[in-house]
Scaffold this motif. Sequence first.
Motif, mmCIF file in Angstrom:
data_model
loop_
_atom_site.group_PDB
_atom_site.id
_atom_site.type_symbol
_atom_site.label_atom_id
_atom_site.label_comp_id
_atom_site.label_asym_id
_atom_site.label_seq_id
_atom_site.Cartn_x
_atom_site.Cartn_y
_atom_site.Cartn_z
ATOM 1 N N TYR A 174 0.844 -1.202 0.000
ATOM 2 C CA TYR A 174 0.000 0.000 0.000
ATOM 3 C C TYR A 174 0.882 1.256 0.000
ATOM 4 C CZ TYR A 174 -3.938 3.000 1.507
ATOM 5 O OH TYR A 174 -4.907 3.960 1.603
ATOM 6 N N THR A 199 -14.419 3.454 1.597
ATOM 7 C CA THR A 199 -14.049 2.409 0.637
ATOM 8 C C THR A 199 -15.174 2.036 -0.322
ATOM 9 O OG1 THR A 199 -14.546 0.795 2.322
ATOM 10 C CG2 THR A 199 -12.255 1.418 2.067
ATOM 11 N N SER A 207 -7.922 3.352 3.222
ATOM 12 C CA SER A 207 -8.126 3.842 1.865
ATOM 13 C C SER A 207 -7.775 5.323 1.766
ATOM 14 C CB SER A 207 -9.602 3.633 1.503
ATOM 15 O OG SER A 207 -9.866 4.154 0.240
ATOM 16 N N HIS A 284 -7.473 6.237 -6.368
ATOM 17 C CA HIS A 284 -8.070 5.734 -5.131
ATOM 18 C C HIS A 284 -7.387 4.418 -4.802
ATOM 19 C CE1 HIS A 284 -12.133 5.496 -2.759
ATOM 20 N NE2 HIS A 284 -11.089 5.234 -2.012
ATOM 21 N N PHE A 286 -6.869 1.123 -1.953
ATOM 22 C CA PHE A 286 -7.608 0.378 -0.933
ATOM 23 C C PHE A 286 -6.767 -0.766 -0.383
ATOM 24 C CE2 PHE A 286 -10.417 1.731 -4.317
ATOM 25 C CZ PHE A 286 -11.587 2.154 -3.719
ATOM 26 N N TYR A 315 -5.667 -0.663 -6.367
ATOM 27 C CA TYR A 315 -5.126 0.687 -6.539
ATOM 28 C C TYR A 315 -5.513 1.210 -7.921
ATOM 29 C CZ TYR A 315 -2.360 -1.777 -3.066
ATOM 30 O OH TYR A 315 -1.983 -2.552 -1.999
#
Length: 438
Positions: A174, A199, A207, A284, A286, A315
């Motif tokens: 991430y 999310t 997120s 965005h 997650f 992603y």
Amino acid sequence: MRLSRYFLPILKENPSEAQIVSHRLMLRAGMVRQSAAGIYSWLPLGLRVLRRIENIVRAEQDAAGCQELLMPTMQPAEIWRESGRYEDYGKEMLRIRDRHEREMVFGPTNEELITDIFRNSIKSYRDLPKNLYHIQWKFRDEVRPRFGVMRGREFLMKDAYSFDLDRAGAVRAYNRMFVAYLRTFARLGLKAVPVMADTGPIGGDLSHEFIILAETGESLIYCHKDLVDRDILSQAVDYDGDLEPLVRDWTGLYAATDEKHDSGRFAAIPDDKRIEARGIEVGHIFYFGTKYSDPLRAVVAGPDGEEIVVQMGSYGIGVSRLVGAIIEASHDENGIIWPESVAPFRVGLIDLRPDDAACAAFADDIHAKLKAAGLSVLHDDTEERGGAKFATMDLIGLPWIVTVGPRGVKSGMVELKRRATGERQELSPEAAIARIAG
Ligand code: 5CA
């Protein structure tokens, strides 16, 4: 490229259907045409920009250790039933039956399909971690497609999916994406703010959305001003190292979407550092753990042969939305102002008198020299009036404009204009090329 041969259907008038500036300018500059609500054809000029954005996104994904593949747009309904999202996704998902009455969907996203690929191929903890991405068209039957490519029904997305053995590994994946996104948007000439986000239908408990500030944006965000002023490209990034301190440095300052907003924390920011603004969501990311790997049984054998359900994240970057977003962030009353990194051509070459043999030869020679210097050129060799040629170049927003006319043929000089500042200079062709090549 010679404009006389190029397919560039410029509109002189503002199209009435366009409510925001990027949509208006993309139609006027002959970049896109609508084929049905929220569905667009990309004309040559628009496609050049889309491809350049895609290439920057790709380069940064590759640098962060992701591997590109390509999944289809059509997916079987079964895997969506397995995850439980076939019913949940509702009318936004386009459902189709093939000739054998098999249920298919036009992919709105790819968590299920990538998990299916993973579970059929990866069986051991030794094969982890993995991060796989593609750049592919998606379809979401949005209730209100609007603002041109910004909220389309068919749109181009980069979506990456990470697979790790445990939460710590997934958070490292991430963080790598978090930093790669900051770098990607900066290279596109944008100031994107990472904000804590909900999310939604993707799911998960961690997120961030990446938002660029723009009045026409559909998101409302609250953030600390220093986040907007930071420069990530001046920082060295080691994707094999620990990115936690860098990510903490960015997430330490308050930034949230309205769904996640905490007015108490926001009020603690000094007055002159508080930003409450509209913005465009361009990315965005997650982390959702085992939301898909559990129902789809994406498991690997651990060191002692035990079964481990893999930890996942996804992603996304709105590649086609970015074309509009960049225009929202960079234009003036005359048209688009492309950042050099994504401009469809680096230079516009205007020949004011292509009917004059000496002037045409002078322009052709400069065209050849620009190309030899590795610079992409759109050469306006049409019979249009000078005023119309200048207006077209301003509209399509190429970073540099070189103008030649009969006067210049005599003096051996050209006019060089920088689109972003309007600054003009009389220079020799060689000096102009050196300036552009920078
Ligand atoms: N599977 C996850 C991440 S890979 C996902 O689908 N995320 S998303 O729904 O947030 O979409 C990712 C990005 O696609 C968004 O940040 C946005 O930039 C872009 N996007 C989403 N919907 C649209 C749309 N209707 N038109 C244009 N771009 C869109």
